[in-house]
Enzyme design. Sequence first.
Site, PDB file in Angstrom:
ATOM      1  N   ASP A  47      -4.409  -1.958   3.333  1.00 47.93           N
ATOM      2  CA  ASP A  47      -4.633  -1.938   2.875  1.00 47.93           C
ATOM      3  C   ASP A  47      -5.307  -0.745   2.492  1.00 47.93           C
ATOM      4  OD1 ASP A  47      -3.054  -4.371   1.779  1.00 47.93           O
ATOM      5  OD2 ASP A  47      -2.802  -3.495  -0.186  1.00 47.93           O
ATOM      6  N   ALA A 103       0.705  -1.617   0.178  1.00 39.82           N
ATOM      7  CA  ALA A 103       0.065  -0.001  -0.160  1.00 39.82           C
ATOM      8  C   ALA A 103       0.436   0.958  -0.150  1.00 39.82           C
ATOM      9  CB  ALA A 103      -1.567  -0.234   1.037  1.00 39.82           C
TER      10      ALA A 103
HETATM   11  O1  MRU Z   1      -1.344  -7.384  -3.115  1.00 35.63           O
HETATM   12  P1  MRU Z   1      -0.088  -6.531  -2.353  1.00 35.63           P
HETATM   13  O2  MRU Z   1       1.186  -7.545  -2.367  1.00 35.63           O
HETATM   14  O3  MRU Z   1       0.365  -4.853  -3.128  1.00 35.63           O
HETATM   15  O4  MRU Z   1      -0.896  -6.581  -1.152  1.00 35.63           O
HETATM   16  C1  MRU Z   1       0.140  -6.513  -0.413  1.00 35.63           C
HETATM   17  C2  MRU Z   1      -0.345  -6.248   1.340  1.00 35.63           C
HETATM   18  O5  MRU Z   1      -1.916  -6.689   1.367  1.00 35.63           O
HETATM   19  C3  MRU Z   1       0.009  -5.565   2.356  1.00 35.63           C
HETATM   20  O6  MRU Z   1      -0.258  -6.237   3.579  1.00 35.63           O
HETATM   21  C4  MRU Z   1      -0.248  -4.463   2.503  1.00 35.63           C
HETATM   22  O7  MRU Z   1      -0.008  -3.152   1.429  1.00 35.63           O
HETATM   23  C5  MRU Z   1      -0.043  -3.831   3.680  1.00 35.63           C
HETATM   24  S1  MRU Z   1       1.124  -2.446   3.924  1.00 35.63           S
HETATM   25  C6  MRU Z   1       2.766  -2.715   3.944  1.00 35.63           C
END
Ligand code: MRU
Length: 332
Positions: A237, A55
Amino acid sequence: MNIDKVPYSAIWYEDAEDRVLYIDQTRLPWELVIRELKSFEDGVRAIKNMEVRGAPLIGVAAAFSIYVGAKGKLTLQEMGERLIATRPTAVNLAWAVAKMLEAESTVNPTASLLERAVKIRDYELDCSFRIGEAGLKIIREISGRKGGEPVNILTHCNAGWLATVDYGTALAPVYLAHDRLIPVHVWVDETRPRNQGAKLTAYELTRHGVPNTLIVDNAGGLLMQQGLVDLVIVGADRITANGDVVNKIGTYLKALAAFDNQVPFYVAAPRSTFDRTLATGKEVTIEERDIDEVLYSDDRQTRIAIEGTRVHNPGFDITPARLVTGYFTEES
Ligand code: MRU
């Protein structure tokens, strides 16, 4: 954090060359490939293909994409709309785009866009460190109770430095604890279907020297029953007004298992991940991902289900606020 003792961040701006560079996460853990964000279309592609993901990093990458795209034909508004459509669930993307769009009215928009992108990057970097300090307090307490035995932390997906600019969200407290010589050990969920845990979290922890063990996604519940997990820390997110947490698919099941086993379940996220405009997690658009992520082995070479198999592949799930012990933010 370090890759084999060399400090890196997930994205950076080189002033002398006026260029933006980032680590291509689709090539990890096999190759460390650094790419340049040369155009707006490069940015859209990098976010969509998940060369950059996580995110906070998506938000920062979007900000720099608008900066490099400012010389092109698209208006700021058009660039913003294209970027927001690439990954609908992480609110940091829309947050960063909104901040960049404020630059339109200034006298020198290009200089202002660079200044804003750098500010967004610095903000996320600062947040990660502060989130780390908030989580460190809890890890220190548990370590004290365990008489210095390693604190076992379970995490899901990748919410480490690769998903932010540096330190991470869920992993920021882990890095701070490790660097301050508090023994920690991380259980890393592999995180099907894209395996961000196996490919990214295990990689970054190992390369920085943090003890970790890779587990399949369904192992966490058993480990909690066996008393092998002291706390769970995940990223997010989007966190809605009531505290519901939208995060990588599988997070909810970990929260349920943690609740049933009285294991503290913490969510680490900057304020840019909190979305007060939505009342509950049910209102969040859940990204539906390509069915080939499920139908094929990770290298996309071997089919693992027969032709005609139907697939549903939601990328995120909703953990109700009642299952969350607490939130680590830059303010707590
Ligand atoms: O689909 P992604 O790899 O972007 O998902 C990422 C996540 O779900 C993370 O846990 C999230 O972005 C956490 S913030 C560092």
